[in-house]
Design a protein around this motif. Sequence first.
Motif, PDB file in Angstrom:
ATOM      1  N   ALA A 242     -24.061  58.691  65.367  1.00  0.00           N
ATOM      2  CA  ALA A 242     -24.679  59.819  66.068  1.00  0.00           C
ATOM      3  C   ALA A 242     -26.159  59.590  66.297  1.00  0.00           C
ATOM      4  CB  ALA A 242     -24.455  61.111  65.278  1.00  0.00           C
ATOM      5  N   ASP A 243     -26.796  58.776  65.461  1.00  0.00           N
ATOM      6  CA  ASP A 243     -28.223  58.487  65.648  1.00  0.00           C
ATOM      7  C   ASP A 243     -28.451  56.997  65.477  1.00  0.00           C
ATOM      8  OD1 ASP A 243     -29.210  57.945  62.718  1.00  0.00           O
ATOM      9  OD2 ASP A 243     -28.016  59.778  62.599  1.00  0.00           O
ATOM     10  N   GLU A 244     -29.557  56.524  65.977  1.00  0.00           N
ATOM     11  CA  GLU A 244     -29.797  55.076  66.041  1.00  0.00           C
ATOM     12  C   GLU A 244     -30.033  54.458  64.669  1.00  0.00           C
ATOM     13  OE1 GLU A 244     -34.590  55.317  67.071  1.00  0.00           O
ATOM     14  OE2 GLU A 244     -33.139  54.791  68.624  1.00  0.00           O
ATOM     15  N   ASP A 245     -30.353  55.275  63.658  1.00  0.00           N
ATOM     16  CA  ASP A 245     -30.598  54.735  62.324  1.00  0.00           C
ATOM     17  C   ASP A 245     -29.337  54.721  61.465  1.00  0.00           C
ATOM     18  OD1 ASP A 245     -33.300  54.466  62.950  1.00  0.00           O
ATOM     19  OD2 ASP A 245     -33.739  56.523  62.314  1.00  0.00           O
ATOM     20  N   GLY A 246     -28.218  55.268  62.001  1.00  0.00           N
ATOM     21  CA  GLY A 246     -27.025  55.421  61.181  1.00  0.00           C
ATOM     22  C   GLY A 246     -26.469  54.116  60.654  1.00  0.00           C
ATOM     23  N   GLN A 247     -26.399  53.094  61.501  1.00  0.00           N
ATOM     24  CA  GLN A 247     -25.804  51.828  61.076  1.00  0.00           C
ATOM     25  C   GLN A 247     -26.660  51.154  60.010  1.00  0.00           C
ATOM     26  OE1 GLN A 247     -24.646  49.259  64.298  1.00  0.00           O
ATOM     27  NE2 GLN A 247     -23.168  48.212  62.997  1.00  0.00           N
ATOM     28  N   GLN A 248     -27.999  51.228  60.177  1.00  0.00           N
ATOM     29  CA  GLN A 248     -28.866  50.630  59.173  1.00  0.00           C
ATOM     30  C   GLN A 248     -28.759  51.383  57.853  1.00  0.00           C
ATOM     31  OE1 GLN A 248     -30.790  47.734  59.279  1.00  0.00           O
ATOM     32  NE2 GLN A 248     -30.779  48.215  57.098  1.00  0.00           N
ATOM     33  N   ARG A 249     -28.659  52.720  57.955  1.00  0.00           N
ATOM     34  CA  ARG A 249     -28.503  53.521  56.736  1.00  0.00           C
ATOM     35  C   ARG A 249     -27.199  53.143  56.015  1.00  0.00           C
ATOM     36  NH1 ARG A 249     -29.737  58.053  53.885  1.00  0.00           N
ATOM     37  NH2 ARG A 249     -28.079  59.531  53.379  1.00  0.00           N
ATOM     38  N   MET A 250     -26.130  52.935  56.775  1.00  0.00           N
ATOM     39  CA  MET A 250     -24.855  52.550  56.160  1.00  0.00           C
ATOM     40  C   MET A 250     -24.968  51.162  55.543  1.00  0.00           C
ATOM     41  SD  MET A 250     -21.056  53.125  57.693  1.00  0.00           S
ATOM     42  CE  MET A 250     -19.586  52.836  56.688  1.00  0.00           C
ATOM     43  N   ASP A 251     -25.679  50.266  56.193  1.00  0.00           N
ATOM     44  CA  ASP A 251     -25.882  48.925  55.651  1.00  0.00           C
ATOM     45  C   ASP A 251     -26.636  48.997  54.325  1.00  0.00           C
ATOM     46  OD1 ASP A 251     -25.623  46.056  55.938  1.00  0.00           O
ATOM     47  OD2 ASP A 251     -27.784  46.025  56.246  1.00  0.00           O
ATOM     48  N   ASP A 252     -27.603  49.917  54.247  1.00  0.00           N
ATOM     49  CA  ASP A 252     -28.372  50.080  53.006  1.00  0.00           C
ATOM     50  C   ASP A 252     -27.502  50.607  51.868  1.00  0.00           C
ATOM     51  OD1 ASP A 252     -30.618  49.244  54.386  1.00  0.00           O
ATOM     52  OD2 ASP A 252     -31.366  51.272  54.772  1.00  0.00           O
ATOM     53  N   LEU A 253     -26.389  51.268  52.195  1.00  0.00           N
ATOM     54  CA  LEU A 253     -25.521  51.865  51.174  1.00  0.00           C
ATOM     55  C   LEU A 253     -24.345  50.970  50.790  1.00  0.00           C
ATOM     56  CD1 LEU A 253     -25.384  55.548  52.504  1.00  0.00           C
ATOM     57  CD2 LEU A 253     -26.516  54.756  50.414  1.00  0.00           C
ATOM     58  N   VAL A 254     -24.289  49.743  51.315  1.00  0.00           N
ATOM     59  CA  VAL A 254     -23.171  48.847  50.985  1.00  0.00           C
ATOM     60  C   VAL A 254     -23.065  48.695  49.462  1.00  0.00           C
ATOM     61  CG1 VAL A 254     -22.390  46.452  51.059  1.00  0.00           C
ATOM     62  CG2 VAL A 254     -23.147  47.570  53.146  1.00  0.00           C
ATOM     63  N   GLY A 255     -21.849  48.872  48.949  1.00  0.00           N
ATOM     64  CA  GLY A 255     -21.615  48.768  47.520  1.00  0.00           C
ATOM     65  C   GLY A 255     -21.667  50.086  46.779  1.00  0.00           C
ATOM     66  N   SER A 256     -22.056  51.170  47.464  1.00  0.00           N
ATOM     67  CA  SER A 256     -22.135  52.471  46.814  1.00  0.00           C
ATOM     68  C   SER A 256     -21.107  53.424  47.415  1.00  0.00           C
ATOM     69  CB  SER A 256     -23.543  53.062  46.951  1.00  0.00           C
ATOM     70  OG  SER A 256     -23.879  53.250  48.316  1.00  0.00           O
ATOM     71  N   THR A 257     -20.881  54.541  46.736  1.00  0.00           N
ATOM     72  CA  THR A 257     -19.954  55.560  47.215  1.00  0.00           C
ATOM     73  C   THR A 257     -20.676  56.494  48.173  1.00  0.00           C
ATOM     74  OG1 THR A 257     -18.636  55.463  45.209  1.00  0.00           O
ATOM     75  CG2 THR A 257     -18.427  57.443  46.524  1.00  0.00           C
ATOM     76  N   ALA A 258     -20.056  56.794  49.301  1.00  0.00           N
ATOM     77  CA  ALA A 258     -20.692  57.637  50.310  1.00  0.00           C
ATOM     78  C   ALA A 258     -19.616  58.406  51.069  1.00  0.00           C
ATOM     79  CB  ALA A 258     -21.531  56.796  51.268  1.00  0.00           C
ATOM     80  N   VAL A 259     -20.068  59.288  51.953  1.00  0.00           N
ATOM     81  CA  VAL A 259     -19.185  60.082  52.804  1.00  0.00           C
ATOM     82  C   VAL A 259     -19.493  59.729  54.252  1.00  0.00           C
ATOM     83  CG1 VAL A 259     -18.578  62.400  53.588  1.00  0.00           C
ATOM     84  CG2 VAL A 259     -18.948  61.965  51.153  1.00  0.00           C
ATOM     85  N   LEU A 260     -18.454  59.355  55.004  1.00  0.00           N
ATOM     86  CA  LEU A 260     -18.586  59.035  56.421  1.00  0.00           C
ATOM     87  C   LEU A 260     -17.908  60.144  57.211  1.00  0.00           C
ATOM     88  CD1 LEU A 260     -19.457  56.884  58.546  1.00  0.00           C
ATOM     89  CD2 LEU A 260     -17.165  55.918  58.341  1.00  0.00           C
ATOM     90  N   THR A 261     -18.661  60.767  58.111  1.00  0.00           N
ATOM     91  CA  THR A 261     -18.096  61.825  58.941  1.00  0.00           C
ATOM     92  C   THR A 261     -18.065  61.377  60.397  1.00  0.00           C
ATOM     93  OG1 THR A 261     -20.195  62.946  59.491  1.00  0.00           O
ATOM     94  CG2 THR A 261     -19.154  63.510  57.390  1.00  0.00           C
ATOM     95  N   GLY A 262     -17.139  61.926  61.162  1.00  0.00           N
ATOM     96  CA  GLY A 262     -17.037  61.589  62.579  1.00  0.00           C
ATOM     97  C   GLY A 262     -15.758  62.133  63.176  1.00  0.00           C
ATOM     98  N   LYS A 263     -15.594  61.886  64.473  1.00  0.00           N
ATOM     99  CA  LYS A 263     -14.398  62.317  65.200  1.00  0.00           C
ATOM    100  C   LYS A 263     -13.478  61.117  65.403  1.00  0.00           C
ATOM    101  CE  LYS A 263     -17.013  65.877  67.691  1.00  0.00           C
ATOM    102  NZ  LYS A 263     -17.500  66.342  69.025  1.00  0.00           N
ATOM    103  N   VAL A 264     -12.216  61.288  65.042  1.00  0.00           N
ATOM    104  CA  VAL A 264     -11.246  60.189  65.166  1.00  0.00           C
ATOM    105  C   VAL A 264     -10.897  59.975  66.638  1.00  0.00           C
ATOM    106  CG1 VAL A 264      -8.947  59.383  64.525  1.00  0.00           C
ATOM    107  CG2 VAL A 264     -10.291  60.730  62.889  1.00  0.00           C
ATOM    108  N   TYR A 265     -10.973  58.719  67.089  1.00  0.00           N
ATOM    109  CA  TYR A 265     -10.599  58.442  68.481  1.00  0.00           C
ATOM    110  C   TYR A 265      -9.679  57.246  68.640  1.00  0.00           C
ATOM    111  CZ  TYR A 265     -13.898  54.532  69.072  1.00  0.00           C
ATOM    112  OH  TYR A 265     -14.554  53.328  68.975  1.00  0.00           O
TER     113      TYR A 265
END
Length: 527
Positions: A242-265
């Motif tokens: 949804a935002d341009e920083d999302g992928q980098q933020r997810m990369d920073d969280l590799v190896g940790s537990t997180a919640v991913l939200t979105g619309k299934v397509y």
Amino acid sequence: MRTAPHLFCVLVALGLAGTAHADPLAELSDSVTDLFSRAENARAHARHCAGRPDADRVALRDALAGWSHRNDAAGYDALMAALKDAAPGLAEQTEAAYAQIAAAVAQQITTKPQLCTGLPDRLKSEEFALRPTLRETRRIARDLGVRPADPMPPRIEPGLLAAVQPLAQFSAWASAAMAEIGSAPGAQSDRALREAREEHLLALLEPQGRLAFRGRVISDSELREWRGDRQSSFAASCRRFADEDGQQRMDDLVGSTAVLTGKVYWVRDDAPGGMIGLRDCSILNAAEAGLPLAHAGPVELEPRPPELAELLAAPGPRIGSADVDRVLYTAEFSTRLDGAGNGYLDRQEDIWVLLRDGTAMRHDWPVPFGDLALDMSRAREPGRWFTWVEHGKDVVLTAADGTTLELAGAERLLPMPEGGTISGRWAMTDIAPGGLRRDRSFDFAADGTLLHSSDSFVGGRVGTSFITSALSPEQETRFVYRFQGYALILTGPEGEERHFAARLQNGDPAAPDNLIIDGRVYWRDDK
């Protein structure tokens, strides 16, 4: 195939038997009769075969589900329902035709029970094909004012919307939903059944809106739940944030537990398990989700492929030199164009370790195969393991599911002479889609040292522009090296590194034309 009685009542009951419509109505009657005969014969065969004491009911259900998807049986049913609404009396006439077809098919199967053995293949044949006739019949019916009703609105799943879904629980729910159509084993061998299962799950998920999934971040776009040495059979993948920083933020969280939200397509059925694709994603710490965690429920887990560190650290036996019958290398190189018109090199390289016990491993790890925990690899990465036999000059591998692979043209690999040194430079250039180029080289010296160089840059078309940009400065590292079996052992500023290394059987051991290092071929370029 039993032909249905001609459904003449379509002409009369529609009240359109005037001259202007005579030909279309006759054509419609012919088409509907043909469709009805094909569809109801297929269903009658499946029904009567499933009723036999020796029937494989799961396989027959899967075969009928695949037939339904290939032929748009749901579209046929909707058209017949619309015709029955428009033509009083058609329902009664079709009921009589059902009975005639059922009786004829029952008699055929009683006389020739072997018809049931070949039914899955017959359902894929022209004998029971609906689609071409169905398209034309829809057109004629539409011209005469008969239109199928709109499909039923999708069902809403409140449990999915109201809570964060642990992916192990979601996996159990998704697999059960797809099983409403057909089995996972059946989907492995029938593409139409696999597509039907995918479309059914997608039809359930798309209307739910924004969903939230909890698991371990395993890459900058993928989430999967880990539970010890098991993992959720489904993963969630974000294709657009949804935002341009999302992928980098997810990369920073590799190896940790997180919640991913979105619309299934989109949905991919890997049978068992699979992947769901999300768009307009956000990645959140578990505490930021703002929704409760779903109540505990059934889970679906599968063996989790080990990470390299686990395979190196785990106790248990390793592959010793006495266990190895031979090591083979297969490769296929082809030049291709990506979507922007950039040329790239498609490299398909594999190392195959054939053991004397008749098993074989596809070795993809960037370390010597003798460093890996054998029991853990067999248990948790079964897709790498096969049995092998010689067939003429070639080796044939058989996977656990019975599929075979012939290693035609495989080349034998040998270890470098232990304790020896070589002199020369061996290099590899990898050109990937998007104009990404990676250059790697090993410059070996006879004194037991080498210089490893690496460089990466982009040079290619992006839209209407052509860009060239260095991704990282050239890096050079000096090591002391030695060969030990299929290992290249490097000692450098940060300690010891162990790499897989081998040479092709044909060639000079002291100066080979090619070196295979970590599964990639390096060509000698200092001649």
